[in-house]
Design a protein around this motif. Structure first.
Motif, short mmCIF file in Angstrom:
data_model
loop_
_atom_site.label_atom_id
_atom_site.label_comp_id
_atom_site.label_asym_id
_atom_site.label_seq_id
_atom_site.Cartn_x
_atom_site.Cartn_y
_atom_site.Cartn_z
N SER A 1 0.82 -1.21 0.00
CA SER A 1 0.00 0.00 0.00
C SER A 1 0.86 1.26 0.00
N PHE A 2 1.91 1.28 0.80
CA PHE A 2 2.76 2.48 0.84
C PHE A 2 3.59 2.61 -0.43
N TYR A 3 3.96 1.49 -1.01
CA TYR A 3 4.62 1.55 -2.32
C TYR A 3 3.68 2.17 -3.36
N HIS A 4 2.41 1.76 -3.32
CA HIS A 4 1.43 2.30 -4.27
C HIS A 4 1.24 3.79 -4.06
N PHE A 5 1.21 4.22 -2.80
CA PHE A 5 1.09 5.65 -2.49
C PHE A 5 2.27 6.41 -3.09
N CYS A 6 3.47 5.90 -2.89
CA CYS A 6 4.66 6.58 -3.41
C CYS A 6 4.68 6.60 -4.93
N LYS A 7 4.24 5.51 -5.52
CA LYS A 7 4.21 5.43 -6.99
C LYS A 7 3.27 6.49 -7.56
N GLU A 8 2.11 6.65 -6.94
CA GLU A 8 1.15 7.64 -7.43
C GLU A 8 1.59 9.07 -7.09
N ASP A 9 2.32 9.22 -5.98
CA ASP A 9 2.69 10.55 -5.51
C ASP A 9 4.08 10.98 -5.99
N GLY A 10 4.74 10.12 -6.74
CA GLY A 10 6.05 10.48 -7.27
C GLY A 10 7.15 10.55 -6.24
N ARG A 11 7.11 9.68 -5.22
CA ARG A 11 8.13 9.68 -4.18
C ARG A 11 8.96 8.40 -4.23
N ARG A 12 10.17 8.50 -3.71
CA ARG A 12 11.00 7.32 -3.58
C ARG A 12 10.47 6.46 -2.43
N PHE A 13 10.52 5.14 -2.62
CA PHE A 13 10.04 4.20 -1.62
C PHE A 13 11.15 3.21 -1.30
N ALA A 14 11.26 2.83 -0.04
CA ALA A 14 12.28 1.85 0.36
C ALA A 14 11.71 0.97 1.47
N GLU B 1 -6.29 -2.41 -1.69
CA GLU B 1 -6.66 -3.82 -1.85
C GLU B 1 -6.65 -4.27 -3.31
N ASP B 2 -7.22 -3.46 -4.19
CA ASP B 2 -7.38 -3.88 -5.58
C ASP B 2 -6.06 -3.96 -6.34
N SER B 3 -5.05 -3.27 -5.86
CA SER B 3 -3.79 -3.23 -6.60
C SER B 3 -2.71 -4.12 -5.97
N ALA C 1 -1.95 -7.31 -5.98
CA ALA C 1 -1.27 -8.29 -6.82
C ALA C 1 -0.22 -7.63 -7.71
N ASP C 2 -0.60 -6.54 -8.38
CA ASP C 2 0.35 -5.85 -9.26
C ASP C 2 1.49 -5.22 -8.47
N ASP C 3 1.16 -4.61 -7.33
CA ASP C 3 2.19 -3.97 -6.52
C ASP C 3 3.18 -5.00 -5.98
N PHE C 4 2.65 -6.15 -5.54
CA PHE C 4 3.52 -7.20 -5.02
C PHE C 4 4.48 -7.69 -6.10
N ARG C 5 3.97 -7.93 -7.29
CA ARG C 5 4.82 -8.47 -8.36
C ARG C 5 5.84 -7.44 -8.84
N GLU C 6 5.52 -6.15 -8.72
CA GLU C 6 6.52 -5.13 -9.05
C GLU C 6 7.62 -5.05 -8.00
N LEU C 7 7.27 -5.35 -6.77
CA LEU C 7 8.22 -5.24 -5.68
C LEU C 7 9.09 -6.48 -5.50
N PHE C 8 8.50 -7.67 -5.61
CA PHE C 8 9.16 -8.86 -5.11
C PHE C 8 9.26 -10.00 -6.11
N LYS C 9 10.32 -10.74 -5.98
CA LYS C 9 10.49 -12.06 -6.58
C LYS C 9 11.30 -12.89 -5.59
N PRO C 10 11.25 -14.22 -5.68
CA PRO C 10 12.00 -15.03 -4.72
C PRO C 10 13.51 -14.85 -4.90
#
Length: 334
Positions: free
Chosen positions: A74-87, A165-167, A169-178
């Protein structure tokens, strides 16, 4: 203690929603987090240290794996929409990079990037009460926007908020892989399960009910007769699910070694070996099984969650299924 009158309940809820909860966020920061932030701490080595950092460092209870991942997303999605760096600063009780690594977005921090200098950084605490309604979602979005106003600061977010909630799946796959090690283990287990999208999963979470799992906040334990009855009902549902999917293996995930032992007596059941542990405790040094269960649920073709009688629902298997775009069914049986 006298019971709160029925007419007072809505008013009490409203006061708590509008005032106490916002105050509680600041109280937790003052009591537990501000002591780590002073003007004498080293400054960030970044030219522009401003970012939002999802924190899991053991300074507070952070919740289970699903709670952490959904809040991170959720916070990654917020940063993506708001144009901020996320870590992500996920170091307790293990470094996240042992199990999950960046996929499309690099959320890692280098040495010296993170600062606890109060001139540059600020801790923020936001706790979800379990409500998932539309009003709670709007409350969380407004709280995030209000607390993270300064685009020039490094915000260290301790949170279980999850309004996207709705995003997920997409946010997870953009962030993570094993990680490479986890990917090798996933492929090994898939061979046992017959291959990707060729098996189903059944998840059962008991918490302390069967007396064989340690929760950060201990709860009720069943007596021997109640325990046996509940296990039998769960095995019956497991067999029913398999009968609807004949010829397939069934991945079973659970927080109970007792239940897993019974389930594994069925020749079509597969469950990875390893220690069962909650990620909000430091009693286990290896959480491989937790992540392997999560990743494998997303490789099946349908995921079921059993919630029978007093069992806990939780969202571990739901988030795992969402991350893998797998249909999910929650079986709620009184």
């Amino acid at each position: 203690m006298s019971k709160c009158p029925a007419w007072l309940v809505p008013l009490k809820r409203e006061v708590n929603f509008l005032f106490f909860r916002r105050y509680r966020y600041r109280r937790v920061v003052r009591r537990h987090l501000l002591k780590y932030y002073t003007e004498s701490r080293p400054l960030s080595g970044l030219d522009d240290p401003a970012m939002v950092v999802a924190m899991s460092d053991g300074r507070l209870l952070h919740g289970g794996l699903a709670d952490r991942l959904r809040s991170i997303a959720s916070f990654y999605h917020f940063c993506k929409e708001d144009g901020r760096r996320f870590a992500i600063h996920f170091t307790w009780p293990f470094p996240l990079g042992e199990y999950l690594v960046p996929a499309e977005y690099d959320w890692r921090l280098k040495e010296g990037d993170l600062t606890y200098n109060s001139l540059q950084a600020e801790p923020v605490y936001m706790d979800n009460t379990g409500d998932t309604g539309a009003r709670e979602i709007e409350f969380e979005k407004a709280t995030v926007a209000g607390f993270l106003q300064d685009r020039n600061r490094q915000y260290h977010v301790y949170s279980s908020f999850y309004w996207c909630e709705d995003s997920f799946a997409d946010d997870f796959r953009e962030l993570f892989k094993p990680s490479d090690r986890m990917q090798a283990l996933v492929e090994k287990e898939l061979e046992r399960l017959g291959g990707e999208r060729r098996f189903v999963s059944v998840s059962a979470r008991f918490l302390d009910l069967l007396g064989d799992f340690r929760e950060p906040k201990p709860g009720r334990q069943l007596d021997d007769d109640e325990r046996e009855s509940l296990i039998t009902r769960c095995i019956d549902q497991l067999q029913s699910i398999h009968s609807q999917n004949p010829g397939t293996k069934v991945l079973v995930t659970s927080d109970s070694v007792t239940f897993l032992g019974r389930a594994l007596q069925l020749d079509y059941v597969v469950s990875p070996e390893g220690t069962i542990a909650h990620v909000d405790t430091d009693v286990c040094s290896d959480h491989t099984k937790t992540f392997l269960d999560f990743l494998l649920i997303g490789k099946g073709y349908h995921a079921w969650q059993l919630r029978i009688g007093p069992m806990y629902g939780g969202n571990f298997s739901l988030r795992a299924a969402q991350a893998g775009n797998v249909p999910f069914t929650r079986l709620r049986i009184p």
